[in-house]
Write a protein that holds these residues in place. Structure first.
Motif, short mmCIF file in Angstrom:
data_model
loop_
_atom_site.label_atom_id
_atom_site.label_comp_id
_atom_site.label_asym_id
_atom_site.label_seq_id
_atom_site.Cartn_x
_atom_site.Cartn_y
_atom_site.Cartn_z
N LEU A 1 0.79 -8.75 -8.77
CA LEU A 1 1.30 -7.49 -9.28
C LEU A 1 2.42 -6.94 -8.40
CD1 LEU A 1 -1.80 -5.50 -10.55
CD2 LEU A 1 -0.62 -7.46 -11.54
N THR A 2 3.40 -6.39 -9.06
CA THR A 2 4.47 -5.66 -8.39
C THR A 2 4.19 -4.16 -8.55
OG1 THR A 2 5.84 -5.41 -10.36
CG2 THR A 2 6.09 -7.46 -9.10
N ALA A 3 4.99 -3.34 -7.88
CA ALA A 3 4.79 -1.89 -8.01
C ALA A 3 4.92 -1.44 -9.46
CB ALA A 3 5.80 -1.15 -7.13
N ALA A 4 5.77 -2.10 -10.20
CA ALA A 4 5.99 -1.70 -11.60
C ALA A 4 4.75 -1.92 -12.47
CB ALA A 4 7.17 -2.48 -12.18
N ASP A 5 3.88 -2.87 -12.07
CA ASP A 5 2.67 -3.13 -12.85
C ASP A 5 1.59 -2.08 -12.63
OD1 ASP A 5 3.53 -5.65 -13.92
OD2 ASP A 5 3.18 -6.54 -11.95
N VAL A 6 1.73 -1.31 -11.56
CA VAL A 6 0.66 -0.40 -11.15
C VAL A 6 1.08 1.04 -11.46
CG1 VAL A 6 -0.69 0.43 -9.18
CG2 VAL A 6 -0.12 -2.01 -9.39
N GLN B 1 0.83 -1.20 0.00
CA GLN B 1 0.00 0.00 0.00
C GLN B 1 0.87 1.26 0.00
OE1 GLN B 1 -2.91 0.22 3.15
NE2 GLN B 1 -4.25 1.53 1.96
N THR B 2 2.03 1.18 0.65
CA THR B 2 2.91 2.35 0.71
C THR B 2 3.57 2.65 -0.64
OG1 THR B 2 4.63 0.86 1.51
CG2 THR B 2 3.46 2.14 3.16
N ASP B 3 3.45 1.73 -1.59
CA ASP B 3 3.98 1.99 -2.93
C ASP B 3 3.12 3.00 -3.69
OD1 ASP B 3 6.09 0.17 -2.72
OD2 ASP B 3 4.85 -1.50 -3.44
N LEU B 4 1.87 3.16 -3.28
CA LEU B 4 0.95 4.02 -4.03
C LEU B 4 1.30 5.49 -3.79
CD1 LEU B 4 -2.47 2.22 -3.37
CD2 LEU B 4 -0.92 1.93 -5.31
N ARG B 5 1.46 6.23 -4.88
CA ARG B 5 1.73 7.66 -4.77
C ARG B 5 0.52 8.50 -5.13
NH1 ARG B 5 7.60 8.91 -5.54
NH2 ARG B 5 8.69 6.95 -5.84
N GLY B 6 -0.39 7.95 -5.89
CA GLY B 6 -1.55 8.71 -6.33
C GLY B 6 -2.84 7.93 -6.13
N THR C 1 1.86 3.96 -8.85
CA THR C 1 3.01 3.92 -7.95
C THR C 1 4.09 4.89 -8.44
OG1 THR C 1 4.11 2.16 -9.20
CG2 THR C 1 2.65 1.49 -7.40
N ARG C 2 3.86 5.44 -9.64
CA ARG C 2 4.85 6.33 -10.23
C ARG C 2 4.65 7.77 -9.77
NH1 ARG C 2 4.00 2.25 -13.48
NH2 ARG C 2 5.60 1.50 -14.92
N PRO C 3 5.71 8.58 -9.77
CA PRO C 3 5.54 10.02 -9.53
C PRO C 3 4.63 10.60 -10.61
CG PRO C 3 7.87 9.40 -9.56
CD PRO C 3 7.11 8.21 -10.02
N TRP C 4 4.02 11.73 -10.29
CA TRP C 4 3.02 12.30 -11.20
C TRP C 4 3.53 12.48 -12.63
CZ3 TRP C 4 -1.44 12.95 -13.05
CH2 TRP C 4 -1.73 13.98 -13.93
N ASP C 5 4.73 13.01 -12.79
CA ASP C 5 5.22 13.27 -14.15
C ASP C 5 5.30 12.00 -14.97
OD1 ASP C 5 5.36 15.93 -13.67
OD2 ASP C 5 7.51 15.95 -13.19
N GLU C 6 5.76 10.93 -14.32
CA GLU C 6 5.84 9.65 -15.04
C GLU C 6 4.45 9.09 -15.28
OE1 GLU C 6 8.45 6.70 -13.35
OE2 GLU C 6 9.89 8.26 -12.77
N PHE C 7 3.59 9.24 -14.28
CA PHE C 7 2.22 8.75 -14.44
C PHE C 7 1.54 9.47 -15.60
CE2 PHE C 7 -2.33 9.01 -13.79
CZ PHE C 7 -2.67 7.70 -13.50
N ARG C 8 1.70 10.80 -15.60
CA ARG C 8 1.03 11.62 -16.60
C ARG C 8 1.43 11.19 -18.01
NH1 ARG C 8 1.85 16.51 -19.19
NH2 ARG C 8 -0.09 17.65 -19.60
N PRO D 1 -1.33 -0.91 -18.15
CA PRO D 1 -1.08 -0.29 -16.86
C PRO D 1 -2.32 -0.40 -15.97
CG PRO D 1 -0.51 1.19 -18.67
CD PRO D 1 -1.28 0.06 -19.26
N ILE D 2 -2.10 -0.85 -14.74
CA ILE D 2 -3.20 -1.04 -13.80
C ILE D 2 -3.22 0.13 -12.82
CG2 ILE D 2 -4.15 -2.57 -12.02
CD1 ILE D 2 -4.04 -3.84 -14.81
N LEU D 3 -4.45 0.55 -12.46
CA LEU D 3 -4.63 1.58 -11.44
C LEU D 3 -5.18 0.92 -10.19
CD1 LEU D 3 -6.82 4.24 -13.26
CD2 LEU D 3 -4.57 4.69 -12.30
N VAL D 4 -4.74 1.37 -9.03
CA VAL D 4 -5.41 0.97 -7.79
C VAL D 4 -5.98 2.25 -7.17
CG1 VAL D 4 -5.16 -0.05 -5.51
CG2 VAL D 4 -3.91 -1.02 -7.46
N ASP D 5 -7.31 2.37 -7.17
CA ASP D 5 -7.99 3.58 -6.72
C ASP D 5 -8.91 3.29 -5.54
OD1 ASP D 5 -6.97 5.19 -8.73
OD2 ASP D 5 -8.60 4.73 -10.11
#
Length: 575
Positions: A552-557, A338-343, A560-567, A524-528
């Motif tokens: 799933l690992t953090a890389a699959d979700v 759960q701590t992997d989630l940034r957004g 878990t990425r910083p906003w710029d990478e997510f965007r 890419p998977i989202l966990v919301d």
DNA sequence: GCCGTTTTCGGCCCGACTGTTTTCAGTCG
């Protein structure tokens, strides 16, 4: 006629297993059908499609014979052996086996000797004491049958308990037991430890300096309504909420064996034991016996069990016999935390049907350590709460921008959870959608239609970044809608659309199997959270549980990425 | 009915409990 979905085929195989069992087939043949049903239920692709391609025997447990049956099903709409067996055994016979103590063999005997072919007929025969005339049955059995009817067992299976509720109850039992002076280790086992969607009962394993004292303490807990007669080292109780609890007390040097055994799953344990037998080892809840030395190894931890079997430690969430036993020691996935989630890209405010303001949601998210959130209120045609009209949404954009400026430490984004119309189109026009940072699209109406075209059309839209709760299921109350997940995943990949694991504890949608397939395909998977209040933001715990069960690992979700990478992964970001 | 670095035939997890039997098959987890 449309191809039968995997779930339907699995049901047919299970029914065949039941009927062959009544027919007196050898147990291994029955087991083969049950294994096949599991393989079909969990197949990553359409089993109908695989049958047409001739590749269905690649599934574990599907051989030539079952392939032929599938071909017949697709060609003619029926499986001949199933049709024959159905004509031979009334459906009431399978229902009768729901009664405890009455399996297929004995149900068949009652049918042959007395013509009992339904629960009603069985009850009548018990009331008139006719059952005792059958060899192998006696007055005790008649009593048992009547007791079962009185307890309502026959009417319908007890509903399963959702994981959060189950864990809450488990905690209310485990915490006081751990504090009890007679207790040593106390751990949760069973499907709750595997973080399954829902559980049938709870299994708790303990060590104790004084087992009877601990069992007594268990029986006297406030949450426990009643217990059966406790044995020397085990007790079964029921909570006031109707959940059955099994408590087993064991010697410390066998704690690991028992914990491993009762964590399951059953399929995982069977697979482990079969593999062990080939190496001359026999695994049970009491230890691992070795043919070569005649000795039995007892394990203090469940990790030691896996080690002795030459396996890497397998996290409980993976213990479903879905390939985890073939993992090389260095290939066990480092599962999402759960701590992997940034957004968190899906939440509601008072603008639609949420309970808190933009600022309140943002500050709560900041407290939880999130780096960015998207405010995604329901769109205009949605029936719940306030309708967010286009004008209203334009005002929301300004409000969210203001909140983003006002609150340090977290990025607050403006999005929408737009409704997917019957034609697959969103509620707002493209100009307005283009002004947003993020668009998640979900289905909230007309569940009965085939949803595949509708979802795929939505994914083709250039401004829909993700699909929310893609199958619409409610775990204990609503079946997923008809959707060809192969095509959805294919389209998600082709269009660059993300798929959500919605964390609402009664949704967890995508489920573990679909999420695994989607991630493997490269989606890419989202966990919301889909939070409707600040107190629900931590619900991502349940989505993470599903993600872990999906390997799933953090890389699959994606989030878990910083906003710029997510965007950069979103359609809005790529414009 | 499936499956194979001990097998294309002969295997296919483990143990406890129950009620009805005279030593155990069926059921369950």
């Amino acid at each position: 006629m449309p191809d039968p979905p995997n779930a339907t085929i699995a049901e047919l195989f299970d029914e065949l297993a039941d009927l062959y069992e009544l027919d007196g087939a050898v147990v291994h043949r029955v087991l083969a059908y049950r294994n096949a049903a599991k393989a079909v239920r969990e197949a990553p692709r359409s089993v109908s499609a695989m049958t047409r391609e001739g590749t269905v025997t690649q599934l574990p447990g599907i051989g030539k014979t079952l392939q032929d049956k599938l071909v017949a099903l697709l060609d003619t709409g029926e499986i001949p052996s199933l049709t024959r067996l159905r004509s031979e055994f009334p459906p009431g016979l399978i229902e009768m086996t729901r009664l405890p103590g009455l399996g297929p063999k004995r149900a068949r005997k009652l049918y042959d000797d007395l013509g009992i072919d339904s629960l009603d007929a069985l009850r009548a025969a018990a009331e008139t004491q006719k059952l005792r005339d059958v060899r192998g049955f006696g007055p005790k059995f008649e009593e048992q049958v009547l007791a079962s009817f009185a307890a309502g067992v026959a009417e319908k299976p007890k509903p399963r308990t959702l994981l959060p509720r189950a864990l809450e109850i488990a905690e209310a039992i485990i915490a006081p037991l751990r504090e009890h002076p007679a207790s040593g280790r106390v751990e949760l086992a069973g499907s709750a430890r595997r973080l399954a969607d829902s559980v049938k009962d709870l299994d708790i394993i303990a060590t104790a300096s004084d087992p009877p004292a601990l069992l007594k303490a268990f029986a006297e807990l406030d949450v426990i309504e009643r217990t059966g007669t406790p044995g020397d080292n085990a007790a079964r109780g029921r909570t006031h909420t109707g959940l059955d609890i099994d408590l087993r007390v064991v010697e410390p040097d066998q704690f690991g064996n028992l914990l491993q055994h009762f964590t399951g799953s059953k399929a995982h344990n069977v697979a482990i034991r079969e593999a062990a037998v080939r190496r001359g080892l026999h695994v049970s809840e009491y230890g691992i016996s070795d043919d070569a030395t005649g000795e039995t190894l007892r394990c203090e931890t469940d990790g030691a069990v896996y080690e002795r079997l030459g396996l890497p430690y397998i996290p409980p969430e993976l213990r479903e016999d879905r390939g985890e036993l073939k993992l090389a020691p260095d290939a066990v996935p480092v599962l999402l935390e759960q701590t992997d989630l940034r957004g968190d890209l899906h939440m509601h405010t008072t603008a639609s049907d949420g309970r808190h303001s933009i600022e309140q949601m943002a500050r709560a998210a900041l407290e939880l350590g999130l780096e960015y959130i998207a405010i995604t209120d329901h769109s205009a045609t949605h029936g719940f709460g306030n309708h967010v009209t286009p004008d209203h949404l334009r005002e929301q954009i300004e409000k969210v921008r203001a909140a983003d400026d006002a609150i340090e430490g977290i990025r607050v984004l403006i999005g929408t959870e737009t409704n997917i119309g019957l034609d697959g189109q969103p509620d707002y026009d493209d100009d307005l959608l283009g002004e947003l940072d993020w668009v998640i699209a979900s289905v909230h109406t007309s569940f009965a239609m085939d949803m595949t075209d509708r979802l795929c059309a939505a994914m083709e839209h250039p401004l829909i970044d993700a699909i929310g709760h893609p199958t619409g299921r409610k775990i204990t109350t609503r079946a997923p809608y008809a959707v060809d997940m192969d095509r959805v995943i294919e389209t998600a990949l082709a269009t660059g659309t993300m798929l959500e694991i919605n964390s609402a504890p009664d949704r967890r949608d995508l489920n573990d199997l679909h999420a695994r397939d989607a991630a493997r395909a490269g989606v890419p998977i989202l966990v919301d959270s889909d939070a409707h209040g600040t107190d629900r933001l931590p619900n991502t715990r349940w989505g993470v549980a599903t993600a872990r069960r999906a390997w799933l690992t953090a890389a699959d979700v994606a989030n878990t990425r910083p906003w710029d990478e997510f965007r950069a992964l979103t359609k809005h970001g790529r414009r």
